[in-house]
Write a protein that holds these residues in place. Structure first.
Motif, PDB file in Angstrom:
ATOM      1  N   PHE A  40      34.596  34.637  44.753  1.00  0.00           N
ATOM      2  CA  PHE A  40      35.584  35.005  45.759  1.00  0.00           C
ATOM      3  C   PHE A  40      36.138  36.595  45.462  1.00  0.00           C
ATOM      4  O   PHE A  40      36.105  36.989  44.462  1.00  0.00           O
ATOM      5  N   CYS A  41      36.240  37.103  46.787  1.00  0.00           N
ATOM      6  CA  CYS A  41      36.309  38.559  46.637  1.00  0.00           C
ATOM      7  C   CYS A  41      37.833  38.867  47.587  1.00  0.00           C
ATOM      8  O   CYS A  41      37.582  38.261  48.739  1.00  0.00           O
ATOM      9  N   VAL A  42      38.608  39.702  47.173  1.00  0.00           N
ATOM     10  CA  VAL A  42      39.908  39.880  47.772  1.00  0.00           C
ATOM     11  C   VAL A  42      39.500  41.232  48.529  1.00  0.00           C
ATOM     12  O   VAL A  42      38.949  42.184  48.159  1.00  0.00           O
TER      13      VAL A  42
ATOM     14  N   ASN B 269      42.709  45.517  48.749  1.00  0.00           N
ATOM     15  CA  ASN B 269      43.825  45.275  48.123  1.00  0.00           C
ATOM     16  C   ASN B 269      44.394  46.653  47.334  1.00  0.00           C
ATOM     17  O   ASN B 269      45.112  46.619  46.209  1.00  0.00           O
TER      18      ASN B 269
ATOM     19  N   TYR C 294      40.060  36.819  51.950  1.00  0.00           N
ATOM     20  CA  TYR C 294      38.994  36.773  50.882  1.00  0.00           C
ATOM     21  C   TYR C 294      37.794  36.596  51.495  1.00  0.00           C
ATOM     22  O   TYR C 294      37.631  36.272  52.880  1.00  0.00           O
TER      23      TYR C 294
ATOM     24  N   THR D 107      33.499  35.559  50.276  1.00  0.00           N
ATOM     25  CA  THR D 107      32.801  35.062  49.131  1.00  0.00           C
ATOM     26  C   THR D 107      31.575  35.714  49.212  1.00  0.00           C
ATOM     27  O   THR D 107      30.717  36.168  50.103  1.00  0.00           O
TER      28      THR D 107
ATOM     29  N   ASP E 203      30.998  45.121  43.816  1.00  0.00           N
ATOM     30  CA  ASP E 203      30.865  44.318  45.165  1.00  0.00           C
ATOM     31  C   ASP E 203      29.954  45.312  45.799  1.00  0.00           C
ATOM     32  O   ASP E 203      30.500  46.219  46.446  1.00  0.00           O
TER      33      ASP E 203
ATOM     34  N   ILE F 109      47.377  36.703  43.344  1.00  0.00           N
ATOM     35  CA  ILE F 109      45.970  36.060  43.693  1.00  0.00           C
ATOM     36  C   ILE F 109      45.507  34.948  43.691  1.00  0.00           C
ATOM     37  O   ILE F 109      45.218  33.922  44.378  1.00  0.00           O
TER      38      ILE F 109
ATOM     39  N   LEU G 249      45.275  31.961  46.392  1.00  0.00           N
ATOM     40  CA  LEU G 249      43.988  31.479  46.553  1.00  0.00           C
ATOM     41  C   LEU G 249      43.647  29.850  45.899  1.00  0.00           C
ATOM     42  O   LEU G 249      43.047  29.117  46.592  1.00  0.00           O
TER      43      LEU G 249
ATOM     44  N   ILE H 124      36.962  36.089  40.646  1.00  0.00           N
ATOM     45  CA  ILE H 124      37.601  36.729  41.487  1.00  0.00           C
ATOM     46  C   ILE H 124      37.552  38.182  41.578  1.00  0.00           C
ATOM     47  O   ILE H 124      37.998  38.689  40.505  1.00  0.00           O
TER      48      ILE H 124
ATOM     49  N   THR I  91      38.995  41.720  42.524  1.00  0.00           N
ATOM     50  CA  THR I  91      40.177  41.866  42.935  1.00  0.00           C
ATOM     51  C   THR I  91      40.315  42.997  43.936  1.00  0.00           C
ATOM     52  O   THR I  91      41.468  43.367  44.372  1.00  0.00           O
TER      53      THR I  91
END
Ligand code: MN
Length: 234
Positions: free
Chosen positions: A29-31, A34, A53, A55, A111, A181, A185, A197, A199
């Motif tokens: 999962f990616c925020v 942020n 989020y 993914t 990412d 988070i 989530l 995750i 962040t």
């Protein structure tokens, strides 16, 4: 049915400092947005209404220290340096204490993003998957167990590209804390061991080209690196 027609790859194992066994990658999962300064450079305002989020597929993850071909379909391939949380306990609708207890460890992660496709799809109000869920598109450094690092406070987070500093910030700039988070989530997913995750990334994202090497670091954690090679040929 017990027989499989063919076998799928085993989950990738992220090394853990001081452990013989690795951490198998479950879900990623990616925020989004942020860090306020990164949201500003992306041309959007941050609100504190709720985190959001996207993914990335576990099958598209790779370990730090290798190289990856420049991906197809982009002319603006970006690095994003991030703090990764590794979940080590099942948690659902977590309280802040349960959120903290669910963190197995922390690590540096990249990412990687086809920025041109992400922005194009965003403008068309389409999903970002082409921009974000690319092969070899998330990169994980060895993890450090929670009891050996943290809590998250004002540790430095930075990234160099061929030795030149491009991102340089503090984890104190996280808009949503790691506990917030996980609490939020876990209101949508039964988080479980193996989940990771990312962040969010600080300001300073930018393009990387074939032949260039990214090195991302957070105070006290193992660094993450990726070298880009030439694009795949058919
Ligand atoms: Mn990101």
């Amino acid at each position: 049915m017990s027989k499989s027609l063919f076998s799928l790859p085993e989950p990738l194992l992220i090394p853990v400092r001081g452990e013989e066994a690795g951490f198998p990658i479950g879900r990623i999962f990616c925020v989004g947005r942020n860090y306020a300064a990164h949201a500003a450079e992306m041309g959007v305002e941050v609100d504190r209404e709720a985190p959001f989020y996207f993914t990335k597929s576990a099958a598209n993850a790779v370990l730090s220290g290798g190289s990856a071909p420049y991906p197809q379909g982009t002319e603006n391939f970006h690095y994003e340096m991030e703090l990764a949380l590794a979940i080590g306990k099942p948690v659902f609708k977590a309280t802040p204490d349960e959120a903290r207890a669910a963190i197995y460890g922390y690590g540096c992660a990249l990412d990687m993003t086809r920025r041109d496709l992400q922005i194009r799809e965003r403008k068309k109000q389409r999903p970002w998957d082409l921009g974000k869920d690319l092969e070899q598109g998330s990169v994980f450094a060895p993890l450090t167990k929670a009891e050996d690092w943290g809590p998250v406070s004002d540790q430095r987070i930075w990234l160099t590209l061929d030795g030149e500093t491009k991102q340089d910030a503090s984890l104190a700039e996280l808009i949503w804390s790691v506990e917030e988070i996980i609490c939020h989530l876990s209101g949508f997913y039964h988080l479980r061991p193996g989940d990771l995750i990312l962040t969010g990334t600080p300001a300073g994202v930018g393009p990387a080209l074939p032949g260039q090497t990214m090195l991302g670091e957070i105070d006290g954690l193992d660094p993450v690196s990726l070298k880009l090679s030439a694009a795949d040929q058919k």
